[in-house]
Scaffold this active site. Structure first.
Site, PDB file in Angstrom:
ATOM      1  CG  HIS A 184     -67.844  -3.026 -35.538  1.00  0.00           C
ATOM      2  ND1 HIS A 184     -67.569  -3.874 -34.487  1.00  0.00           N
ATOM      3  CD2 HIS A 184     -66.879  -3.251 -36.456  1.00  0.00           C
ATOM      4  CE1 HIS A 184     -66.484  -4.579 -34.758  1.00  0.00           C
ATOM      5  NE2 HIS A 184     -66.049  -4.219 -35.958  1.00  0.00           N
TER       6      HIS A 184
ATOM      7  CG  ASP B  37     -69.647  -4.878 -32.007  1.00  0.00           C
ATOM      8  OD1 ASP B  37     -70.313  -4.502 -32.987  1.00  0.00           O
ATOM      9  OD2 ASP B  37     -68.403  -4.976 -32.038  1.00  0.00           O
TER      10      ASP B  37
ATOM     11  CB  SER C 255     -65.184  -7.348 -37.234  1.00  0.00           C
ATOM     12  OG  SER C 255     -64.450  -6.494 -36.415  1.00  0.00           O
TER      13      SER C 255
END
Length: 307
Positions: A132, A162, A258
């Site tokens: 993402h 992911d 992230s």
């Protein structure tokens, strides 16, 4: 953990922090109503969200209709009390070892810019991050802990898990991370998160493993309404959400973390930070963050690289 490194887990441009403004309706948390407990927020820094872009750090409601257990032992979150098995060393020593192996990832898309993190896998610039983080990327720049910048290409990504792999162009002599064994983790074990929350590169936070095998496959649905996915797209069913089971930690994870590293007391990467649990769209870390187990990540990287 662009929109907030996949298929799902916001912030300043590389430079001055933009002044926050009222987020667009598409990014605002869904109207509260019975059954919705909170939100799972992708941990990527997306300036477009602050500036009113359309692909910002969206949220997903966790509803009472989507239980944490799926009826199988393998998907139930582990929460037993276990003694701490991590060597009690100086955190500064672990940080000094691992920080050079974590990069900041700056991405531009057709809708704005985003900031995430990444973990160096090889000296010549292969980098692991969240899918993402680089979703819809037009350009990707990675910055090492000492400030060197490289343009990077996306080798491939798997939005279900992911996970994405980048290749820094012209890189050599980078410090590759040491990957550990996430199957040996214990609840209560000390862990350290490293990344670029809010674009603040080389940030180190500490905590413990709060739970293991936390299922996230129910994120993105459950009450029949269309929800904003952390992956910058609309979803009305669980098939669009992340399918991995996560390491839960109370080490502070915020937007921009992230794709960064979750490491043990020996400085081995045991997880890839990907998402945070937040009671509303404006809150930061409340002590519930999630990381993809490194054993799962390694399998996906091998599939991406070797086909």
């Amino acid at each position: 953990m662009p929109g907030t490194a996949h298929h799902q887990p916001g912030n300043p441009h590389y430079g001055p922090m933009p002044q926050p403004v009222q987020p667009p309706a598409a990014l605002a948390g869904p109207r509260k109503r019975p059954g919705r407990l909170a939100a799972l927020v992708g941990a990527t820094a997306l300036a477009a969200a602050l500036l009113g872009g359309g692909a910002g750090a969206a949220i997903v409601g966790l509803t009472s209709g989507s239980s944490a257990s799926s009826g199988t032992a393998s998907s139930a979150a582990t929460g037993q009390t276990i003694s701490n098995t991590t060597a009690s060393g100086d955190v500064s020593g672990v940080a000094a070892k691992v920080v050079p192996s974590v990069v900041q990832v700056n991405v531009t898309t057709g809708r704005g810019t985003a900031i995430g993190s990444g973990v160096i896998l090889t000296a010549d610039g292969r980098i692991l991050t969240n899918a993402h983080v680089v979703q819809g990327a037009q350009t990707v720049t990675v910055t090492t802990s000492d400030g060197k910048k490289y343009q990077a290409g996306v080798v491939g990504s798997d939005t279900k898990s992911d996970i994405a792999v980048l290749q820094a162009q012209g890189a050599s002599g980078l410090t590759a991370a040491t990957l550990g064994d996430s199957s040996k983790l214990a609840v209560g074990q000390q862990v350290i998160a490293i990344g670029s929350p809010g674009g603040l590169q080389n940030t180190v936070t500490t905590g413990i493993v709060s739970a293991l095998n936390r299922p996230l496959s129910d994120v993105g649905g459950g009450d029949g309404d269309q929800q904003n996915s952390p992956f910058g797209r609309q979803t009305s069913n669980v098939t669009s959400g992340p399918s991995y089971t996560a390491i839960q930690t109370d080490a502070s994870i915020n937007q921009g973390n992230s794709g960064g590293a979750l490491v043990d007391g020996q400085g081995q990467v045991i997880g890839i930070n990907s998402a945070l649990y937040s009671p509303d769209s404006s809150a930061g870390s409340v002590g519930i963050g999630f990381a993809i187990p490194i054993n799962d990540a390694k399998k996906i990287v091998d599939q991406i690289v070797n086909g």
